[in-house]
Write a protein that holds these residues in place. Structure first.
Motif, PDB file in Angstrom:
ATOM      1  N   PHE A  84       0.963  -1.318  -0.052  1.00 50.05           N
ATOM      2  CA  PHE A  84      -0.081   0.036  -0.089  1.00 50.05           C
ATOM      3  C   PHE A  84       0.846   1.079   0.082  1.00 50.05           C
ATOM      4  O   PHE A  84       0.742   2.232  -0.840  1.00 50.05           O
ATOM      5  CB  PHE A  84      -0.877  -0.089   1.255  1.00 50.05           C
ATOM      6  CG  PHE A  84      -1.754   1.243   1.574  1.00 50.05           C
ATOM      7  CD1 PHE A  84      -2.536   1.703   0.457  1.00 50.05           C
ATOM      8  CD2 PHE A  84      -1.145   2.106   2.397  1.00 50.05           C
ATOM      9  CE1 PHE A  84      -3.128   3.041   0.844  1.00 50.05           C
ATOM     10  CE2 PHE A  84      -1.799   3.227   2.925  1.00 50.05           C
ATOM     11  CZ  PHE A  84      -2.931   3.846   1.954  1.00 50.05           C
ATOM     12  N   THR A  85       1.878   1.304   0.827  1.00 51.57           N
ATOM     13  CA  THR A  85       2.712   2.484   0.949  1.00 51.57           C
ATOM     14  C   THR A  85       3.356   2.823  -0.243  1.00 51.57           C
ATOM     15  O   THR A  85       3.834   3.935  -0.735  1.00 51.57           O
ATOM     16  CB  THR A  85       3.584   2.362   2.306  1.00 51.57           C
ATOM     17  OG1 THR A  85       4.323   1.137   2.252  1.00 51.57           O
ATOM     18  CG2 THR A  85       2.643   2.611   3.489  1.00 51.57           C
ATOM     19  N   ALA A  86       4.051   1.561  -0.846  1.00 58.55           N
ATOM     20  CA  ALA A  86       4.904   1.673  -2.016  1.00 58.55           C
ATOM     21  C   ALA A  86       3.743   1.993  -3.071  1.00 58.55           C
ATOM     22  O   ALA A  86       4.243   3.213  -4.004  1.00 58.55           O
ATOM     23  CB  ALA A  86       5.452   0.280  -2.364  1.00 58.55           C
ATOM     24  N   ALA A  87       2.890   1.727  -3.278  1.00 60.52           N
ATOM     25  CA  ALA A  87       1.959   2.024  -4.440  1.00 60.52           C
ATOM     26  C   ALA A  87       1.508   3.432  -4.288  1.00 60.52           C
ATOM     27  O   ALA A  87       1.464   4.394  -5.207  1.00 60.52           O
ATOM     28  CB  ALA A  87       0.833   1.067  -4.543  1.00 60.52           C
ATOM     29  N   PHE A  88       1.064   4.081  -3.110  1.00 63.53           N
ATOM     30  CA  PHE A  88       0.773   5.088  -3.006  1.00 63.53           C
ATOM     31  C   PHE A  88       1.975   6.216  -3.324  1.00 63.53           C
ATOM     32  O   PHE A  88       1.855   7.209  -3.854  1.00 63.53           O
ATOM     33  CB  PHE A  88       0.200   5.489  -1.583  1.00 63.53           C
ATOM     34  CG  PHE A  88       0.172   6.979  -1.190  1.00 63.53           C
ATOM     35  CD1 PHE A  88      -0.834   7.783  -1.659  1.00 63.53           C
ATOM     36  CD2 PHE A  88       0.836   7.841  -0.349  1.00 63.53           C
ATOM     37  CE1 PHE A  88      -1.094   9.180  -1.354  1.00 63.53           C
ATOM     38  CE2 PHE A  88       0.898   8.942  -0.072  1.00 63.53           C
ATOM     39  CZ  PHE A  88      -0.267   9.694  -0.379  1.00 63.53           C
ATOM     40  N   ALA A  89       3.114   5.989  -2.721  1.00 62.41           N
ATOM     41  CA  ALA A  89       4.210   6.840  -3.095  1.00 62.41           C
ATOM     42  C   ALA A  89       4.488   7.052  -4.511  1.00 62.41           C
ATOM     43  O   ALA A  89       4.686   8.164  -4.898  1.00 62.41           O
ATOM     44  CB  ALA A  89       5.539   6.440  -2.392  1.00 62.41           C
ATOM     45  N   MET A  90       4.399   6.001  -5.191  1.00 65.88           N
ATOM     46  CA  MET A  90       4.518   5.922  -6.656  1.00 65.88           C
ATOM     47  C   MET A  90       3.447   7.066  -7.390  1.00 65.88           C
ATOM     48  O   MET A  90       3.569   7.809  -8.047  1.00 65.88           O
ATOM     49  CB  MET A  90       4.570   4.525  -7.400  1.00 65.88           C
ATOM     50  CG  MET A  90       4.892   4.755  -8.871  1.00 65.88           C
ATOM     51  SD  MET A  90       6.741   5.134  -9.077  1.00 65.88           S
ATOM     52  CE  MET A  90       6.548   6.867  -9.875  1.00 65.88           C
ATOM     53  N   LEU A  91       2.054   6.682  -7.029  1.00 69.41           N
ATOM     54  CA  LEU A  91       1.116   7.337  -7.364  1.00 69.41           C
ATOM     55  C   LEU A  91       1.128   8.928  -7.119  1.00 69.41           C
ATOM     56  O   LEU A  91       0.738   9.651  -8.040  1.00 69.41           O
ATOM     57  CB  LEU A  91      -0.336   6.891  -6.864  1.00 69.41           C
ATOM     58  CG  LEU A  91      -1.576   7.562  -7.277  1.00 69.41           C
ATOM     59  CD1 LEU A  91      -1.930   7.375  -8.849  1.00 69.41           C
ATOM     60  CD2 LEU A  91      -2.994   6.996  -6.591  1.00 69.41           C
ATOM     61  N   VAL A 151      14.381  -9.338  -0.773  1.00 71.44           N
ATOM     62  CA  VAL A 151      12.716  -9.873  -0.804  1.00 71.44           C
ATOM     63  C   VAL A 151      12.090  -8.720   0.015  1.00 71.44           C
ATOM     64  O   VAL A 151      12.181  -8.326   1.225  1.00 71.44           O
ATOM     65  CB  VAL A 151      12.660 -11.149   0.071  1.00 71.44           C
ATOM     66  CG1 VAL A 151      11.309 -11.762   0.114  1.00 71.44           C
ATOM     67  CG2 VAL A 151      13.474 -12.270  -0.646  1.00 71.44           C
ATOM     68  N   THR A 152      11.238  -8.240  -0.844  1.00 69.28           N
ATOM     69  CA  THR A 152      10.263  -7.300  -0.542  1.00 69.28           C
ATOM     70  C   THR A 152       8.743  -7.291  -1.021  1.00 69.28           C
ATOM     71  O   THR A 152       8.374  -8.237  -1.577  1.00 69.28           O
ATOM     72  CB  THR A 152      11.002  -5.768  -0.929  1.00 69.28           C
ATOM     73  OG1 THR A 152      10.252  -4.758  -0.168  1.00 69.28           O
ATOM     74  CG2 THR A 152      11.119  -5.786  -2.302  1.00 69.28           C
ATOM     75  N   SER A 153       7.962  -6.300  -0.900  1.00 65.03           N
ATOM     76  CA  SER A 153       6.843  -6.235  -1.166  1.00 65.03           C
ATOM     77  C   SER A 153       6.685  -6.065  -2.895  1.00 65.03           C
ATOM     78  O   SER A 153       7.524  -5.398  -3.322  1.00 65.03           O
ATOM     79  CB  SER A 153       5.939  -4.941  -0.700  1.00 65.03           C
ATOM     80  OG  SER A 153       5.960  -5.104   0.694  1.00 65.03           O
ATOM     81  N   TYR A 154       5.936  -6.669  -3.699  1.00 61.74           N
ATOM     82  CA  TYR A 154       5.788  -6.769  -4.872  1.00 61.74           C
ATOM     83  C   TYR A 154       5.689  -5.227  -5.616  1.00 61.74           C
ATOM     84  O   TYR A 154       6.162  -4.857  -6.514  1.00 61.74           O
ATOM     85  CB  TYR A 154       4.546  -7.414  -5.425  1.00 61.74           C
ATOM     86  CG  TYR A 154       4.456  -7.132  -7.152  1.00 61.74           C
ATOM     87  CD1 TYR A 154       5.449  -7.771  -7.899  1.00 61.74           C
ATOM     88  CD2 TYR A 154       3.288  -6.751  -7.388  1.00 61.74           C
ATOM     89  CE1 TYR A 154       5.125  -7.204  -9.258  1.00 61.74           C
ATOM     90  CE2 TYR A 154       2.891  -6.349  -8.798  1.00 61.74           C
ATOM     91  CZ  TYR A 154       3.880  -6.744  -9.744  1.00 61.74           C
ATOM     92  OH  TYR A 154       3.812  -6.747 -11.100  1.00 61.74           O
ATOM     93  N   MET A 155       4.775  -4.208  -4.912  1.00 62.28           N
ATOM     94  CA  MET A 155       4.745  -3.010  -5.145  1.00 62.28           C
ATOM     95  C   MET A 155       5.955  -2.156  -5.276  1.00 62.28           C
ATOM     96  O   MET A 155       5.895  -1.011  -5.822  1.00 62.28           O
ATOM     97  CB  MET A 155       3.592  -2.187  -4.528  1.00 62.28           C
ATOM     98  CG  MET A 155       2.123  -2.966  -4.975  1.00 62.28           C
ATOM     99  SD  MET A 155       1.849  -3.202  -6.616  1.00 62.28           S
ATOM    100  CE  MET A 155       1.948  -1.473  -7.104  1.00 62.28           C
ATOM    101  N   ALA A 156       6.890  -2.569  -4.499  1.00 65.99           N
ATOM    102  CA  ALA A 156       8.028  -1.779  -4.227  1.00 65.99           C
ATOM    103  C   ALA A 156       9.038  -2.077  -5.191  1.00 65.99           C
ATOM    104  O   ALA A 156      10.212  -1.582  -5.567  1.00 65.99           O
ATOM    105  CB  ALA A 156       8.833  -2.146  -2.792  1.00 65.99           C
TER     106      ALA A 156
END
Length: 302
Positions: A84-91, A151-156
């Protein structure tokens, strides 16, 4: 129910770590920007409303993220917090850079007429802080992106971040399509619209499953499906990248050059050109996505 670990209730690292400090700057710069505009800078029409929405939306979500991480409340949410945080940062990066370009382009001028010098100065200051908002959101993307071998979140990952960019570019294409692009004139151009719509919807679904952390509950391998979809999207966008320019700019179907009688801001040829350009942009993004998707490991609950 949140489990007690015996540790402190407040997570000070949420505001003292490099990412935490960047988020505090996001909150400060965002609040400053829309306050300057609302107080004296002013805004009007759809462009100004969009900019104000971007700054208030990003500010609100950033406050929510900081609050949840500082109080550990994010552990109570049934979502993949890292995704969630990775996706929001990019958006937020994409939205803020758009607002940082649009606001000065439409509202800033060197002279004081017909506005006052005070209003002009407020608008210039707001434009500067709008640029800083983009910088700090971009900094968060840089700090939280997946490192090689990590190894990290997919959205990152590069592939996950590209999904957000692909959806954002598709929204630009849709905006140009509805602006008198005459896409309904030929069946071929309608096919292109179907391509844009299908790829956008599937990309949004991929992001939604990743953010909600439901990928592990699917009855099919999510990672393999994403790679297969990305390959299909590349093929679909290749067809659109060939068809759209032919049926819009070939002399048999359209006009190779901008008609001289076209009014500024209301010319179908301009909208068709925007669609063509961003079709190639998204095609490139999907190709890069396909290349990087071969090198990543999918993780659901991070």
């Amino acid at each position: 129910m949140m489990e007690s670990t015996g540790g402190p209730y407040l997570n000070t690292a949420a505001v003292t770590s490099p990412v935490g400090i960047v988020r505090l700057l996001q909150m400060m710069f965002g609040c400053t920007t829309f306050s300057l505009v609302a107080h004296q800078g002013g805004f009007s029409a759809a462009y100004g409303t969009f900019c104000m929405f971007v700054w208030t939306f990003c500010f609100s979500v950033t406050v929510f993220i900081i609050t949840c991480e500082f109080t550990h409340l994010h552990s109570c949410l049934s979502i993949s917090w890292g995704n969630f945080t990775a996706a929001f940062a990019m958006l937020a990066t994409l939205m803020s850079v758009t607002a940082a370009v649009i606001y000065p382009l439409y509202f800033v001028q060197l002279g004081c007429y017909p506005i006052t010098c005070e209003v002009r100065d407020f608008r210039i200051a707001a434009s500067i802080f709008a640029g800083l908002v983009f910088v700090v959101y971009g900094a968060e993307v840089f700090l939280t992106r997946a490192k090689p071998g990590q190894v990290t979140s997919y959205m990152a990952t590069v592939s996950g971040l590209l999904k957000i960019v692909q959806a954002f570019v598709a929204c630009i294409i849709f905006g140009a399509l509805v602006n008198d692009s005459q896409y309904s004139k030929y069946v071929a151009t309608q096919w292109c619209v179907a391509v844009y719509s299908f790829c956008f919807m599937v990309t949004v679904v991929v992001v939604a499953f990743s953010v909600t952390g439901k990928t592990a509950q699917l009855c099919f391998p999510f990672e393999r499906s994403v790679v297969v979809y990305t390959f299909g999207a590349v093929l679909l966008y290749v067809s659109a990248a060939v068809i759209w320019p032919v049926f819009c700019f070939d002399s048999k179907y359209g006009s190779p050059q901008r008609p001289s009688a076209c009014a500024k801001g209301r010319c179908p040829w301009d909208s068709q050109l925007v669609v063509a350009i961003f079709t190639y942009v998204n095609l490139l993004l999907y190709v890069v996505d396909l290349a990087y998707s071969q090198r990543i490991r999918f993780v659901s609950h991070i």
